[in-house]
Enzyme design. Structure first.
Site, PDB file in Angstrom:
ATOM      1  CE  LYS A 231      42.406  40.558  35.738  1.00 29.78           C
ATOM      2  NZ  LYS A 231      42.532  39.505  36.679  1.00 29.78           N
TER       3      LYS A 231
ATOM      4  CG  HIS B 107      35.125  39.819  35.660  1.00 30.84           C
ATOM      5  ND1 HIS B 107      36.435  39.625  35.993  1.00 30.84           N
ATOM      6  CD2 HIS B 107      34.432  38.898  36.369  1.00 30.84           C
ATOM      7  CE1 HIS B 107      36.525  38.632  36.856  1.00 30.84           C
ATOM      8  NE2 HIS B 107      35.333  38.179  37.109  1.00 30.84           N
TER       9      HIS B 107
ATOM     10  CE  LYS C 264      32.213  38.708  39.797  1.00 27.90           C
ATOM     11  NZ  LYS C 264      31.970  37.365  39.317  1.00 27.90           N
TER      12      LYS C 264
ATOM     13  CD  GLU D 154      39.488  32.999  42.551  1.00 27.74           C
ATOM     14  OE1 GLU D 154      38.849  32.782  41.520  1.00 27.74           O
ATOM     15  OE2 GLU D 154      40.617  33.507  42.551  1.00 27.74           O
TER      16      GLU D 154
ATOM     17  CG  ASP E 222      44.657  37.412  39.134  1.00 24.01           C
ATOM     18  OD1 ASP E 222      44.256  37.890  38.056  1.00 24.01           O
ATOM     19  OD2 ASP E 222      44.278  36.304  39.568  1.00 24.01           O
TER      20      ASP E 222
ATOM     21  CG  HIS F  32      38.592  41.592  40.150  1.00 19.26           C
ATOM     22  ND1 HIS F  32      38.377  42.192  38.940  1.00 19.26           N
ATOM     23  CD2 HIS F  32      39.117  40.371  39.861  1.00 19.26           C
ATOM     24  CE1 HIS F  32      38.746  41.368  37.969  1.00 19.26           C
ATOM     25  NE2 HIS F  32      39.202  40.259  38.501  1.00 19.26           N
TER      26      HIS F  32
ATOM     27  CE  LYS G  58      43.761  32.345  41.272  1.00 13.84           C
ATOM     28  NZ  LYS G  58      42.492  32.608  40.615  1.00 13.84           N
TER      29      LYS G  58
END
Ligand code: BG6
Length: 482
Positions: free
Chosen positions: A148, A178, A182, A216, A235, A240, A326
Site C-alpha cells: 500500500k 499488514h 496482526k 506513533e 499512509d 490500515h 508521527k
C-alpha cells in the site's frame, strides 16, 4: 523470546523482492522470511533481492546480515549461514539481469515451486516494476504482493488496477495490508464470531462510539521521499485504519474464506459515508519541514484525526473516530468500543459513576496482543464508591506466546499458499478512494503540533463531548512489572 511456530509448511518458493534494500525489507521482510525458513513454515525458500541502490550479491548479503542482527537478534550463526546461501541480488532496472538471476536461483530447486514477487516500492514505481516483470516473462503462473498505498486517489487506483490486470489476473494479486495479519486484528474476528456473547450488543443500540487510535512515536526514519508525497491519510488511514474498521463493523461472514470475508468487508466500505473535510483535523509536527528531503513549505500531514460513519442498520449514527500520526506522545495501536451509559443511575453524584467515561472493550493491536473489558465496580471498603475496573487478557501470558507470527510473516505465508482471505481487493480499494475524494479535493489546513504531544488542539473539538481514550488513565497490567 524465541518463537517456536509449527504448522503446515508452504511449498518451495522463490521470492523476488523489489525494494530489497528499503526500510520495510530491513525491518520486517528479510527478518520475517528468515523466521519462516527457520521455523520450517517455508523450509525451501530463496530470495532474489533487487533495488535501484548500488549493490551486488555480496553487499546485499551484508545488508541482510545487519538487518537480521538488528531486528532478529536471536537468530543463531547456523540459521544465518543457511539463510545467506539463499540470497541473490539483481541490479534494479535491468530486465536481463533480473531474468538471469531468477533463473539461477530457481535452478537450485528441482521440485516445482511458487514464484512470488513482492513489490515493496512506492506507488509511483509500481507500474514500471509490473512492466519489467512482463518484459522479463516472469509474470506467468506467479503471484504478486503489492504494498500500500494502492494508488494515491480514485483515478490513479483505477489506472493502476487496470494496468496490473493487463499483466496479472486478479487471483494472482495480493494487495497487502499488514494490519490485517496482526494476531490481535484476527482476534477481533474470533471474539466477535466465535462467541455468542458479543453479537447482541454489537450495534448502535449498545455502542455509542468506536475509536481506532494509532499514534506513533516514530518520525520519518529516512522515508521522507515516500512520505512527502503520501502523508498520514494515505499512509495509514485509507489503508490500515479503514481495514481494521471493517473487521469491527462487518456483518458475520458465512465462512472463513476469502470470498465471504471480502464480501462483508466491502459491504462496510460501500456503506461508509464520504469523508467530510469539516470532520477532519490535519496536523504537521513542528520541525517536519526542516527534515532532509522535505519541502520547506510542505503541506503534507504527519497527523490526522477524523470522524466517519458506516451508514447501515447496525451502525447508523455511531461515530468512528480515527487518529494516527508521527512523533506523538506514545506509540499505541488501540481500538476502543465505547458502550452506552445506563439510562438511569441509582448511584448519587460524587459516587464516581461515569467519572472515567463509559464502559469499554479495548483491543490492543500491539505485537503482544491484549484485550480488556472495563466497567464500573465497587471500590472495597465502607460506603459505595465506584471505580473503573477491568478484565484483561494478554497473549503474552498464555502458553502460545511463542507461536505468534509477525503480520508480514503470516501474510507472506498466506500469499505463497494462495490464500486471499486477509488481502484487499480492487473493488474495496477503489471504494475507499471514492469516499476519500471529498477530503482529497478540499484538504483542511495542516495545523502545527509539538513533537511528543497528542496532535493539534482541534482533536478535542472533533470528539467532544466525548474524550479520546488515549492517553490511558490506567496502564495495562503487566505480569512482568515489579
Ligand atoms: C506502515 C506505514 O504501513 O505502517 C508506517 O507506512 C507505519 O508509516 C507502520 O509506521 C506502522 O505499522 P506497525 O505494524 O509498526 O504498527
Amino acid at each position: 523470546m524465541t518463537r517456536t511456530t509449527a504448522g503446515n509448511p508452504g511449498p518451495p518458493t522463490t521470492v523476488i523482492l523489489f525494494g530489497a534494500t528499503g526500510d520495510l525489507a530491513r525491518r520486517k521482510l528479510l527478518p520475517g522470511m528468515l523466521h519462516l525458513m527457520r521455523t520450517e513454515l517455508l523450509p525451501e525458500l530463496r530470495i532474489v533481492g533487487t533495488s535501484l541502490e548500488d549493490h551486488d550479491r555480496e553487499s546485499f548479503i551484508d545488508f541482510a546480515r545487519k538487518a537480521i542482527e538488528e531486528f532478529a537478534p536471536d537468530v543463531t550463526d547456523g540459521q544465518w549461514d543457511d539463510f545467506a546461501k539463499k540470497l541473490w541480488f539483481a541490479p534494479g532496472g535491468s530486465v536481463d539481469a533480473l531474468k538471469r538471476t531468477v533463473a539461477e536461483a530457481e535452478a537450485e530447486c528441482t521440485e516445482s515451486q511458487t514464484r512470488l514477487h513482492y513489490l515493496s516500492v512506492p506507488p509511483k514505481a509500481a507500474l514500471s516494476v509490473i512492466e519489467m516483470l512482463r518484459d522479463a516473462d516472469l509474470a506467468k503462473g506467479s503471484r504478486i504482493i503489492m504494498e500500500k498505498p494502492f494508488g494515491t486517489d480514485l483515478v490513479s487506483a483505477k489506472a493502476l488496477n487496470a494496468a496490473v490486470h493487463k499483466v496479472f489476473r486478479e487471483e494472482q494479486i495480493f494487495r497487502i495490508d499488514h494490519f490485517l495479519g496482526k494476531e490481535a486484528a484476527l482476534n477481533i474476528l474470533a471474539l466477535r464470531f466465535a462467541n455468542g456473547l458479543f453479537e447482541p450488543i454489537w450495534n448502535r443500540h449498545m455502542i455509542s462510539n468506536v475509536q481506532i487510535d494509532i499514534p506513533e512515536t516514530l518520525g520519518l526514519e529516512g522515508r521522507a521521499a515516500f512520505y512527502e508525497g503520501t502523508g498520514a491519510y494515505r499512509d495509514m488511514v485509507v489503508t490500515h485504519l479503514f481495514q481494521v474498521l471493517a473487521f469491527i463493523a462487518m456483518e458475520p461472514p458465512t465462512a472463513l474464506d476469502p470470498h465471504a470475508i471480502t464480501e462483508e468487508k466491502n459491504k462496510v466500505f460501500r456503506s461508509m459515508l464520504a469523508i467530510r473535510p469539516e470532520n477532519v483535523v490535519r496536523g504537521q509536527y513542528v520541525g517536519y519541514r526542516d527534515g532532509e528531503g522535505v519541502d520547506p513549505e510542505s503541506e503534507t500531514e504527519t497527523f490526522i484525526a477524523l470522524k466517519c460513519f458506516v451508514d447501515n442498520w447496525r451502525w447508523a449514527g455511531v461515530p468512528f473516530y480515527l487518529r494516527t500520526g508521527k512523533k506523538l506522545a506514545e506509540g499505541q495501536r488501540i481500538i476502543s468500543v465505547g458502550f452506552r451509559e445506563p439510562p438511569k443511575s441509582m448511584f448519587p453524584e460524587g459516587s464516581g459513576i461515569g467519572q472515567h467515561g463509559p464502559d469499554h472493550l479495548t483491543f490492543d493491536l500491539a505485537d503482544k496482543a491484549k484485550m480488556s473489558l472495563s466497567f464500573y465496580g465497587k471500590r472495597p471498603g465502607p460506603g459505595f464508591r465506584l471505580d473503573k475496573q477491568s478484565m484483561q487478557f494478554s497473549v503474552d501470558e498464555t502458553s502460545w506466546a511463542g507461536s505468534v507470527l509477525e503480520a508480514y510473516e503470516r501474510l507472506i505465508l498466506d500469499a505463497v499458499k494462495g490464500n486471499h482471505t486477509l488481502f484487499t481487493t480492487a473493488d474495496g480499494v477503489e471504494r475507499l478512494w471514492e469516499i476519500s475524494q471529498p477530503l482529497l479535493d478540499d484538504q483542511p489546513p495542516v495545523r502545527p503540533y509539538a513533537a511528543g504531544s497528542w496532535g493539534p488542539n482541534q482533536i478535542h473539538q472533533l470528539i467532544a463531548p466525548r474524550a479520546w481514550r488515549l492517553p490511558f488513565e490506567r496502564r495495562w497490567r503487566d505480569k512482568n512489572a515489579t
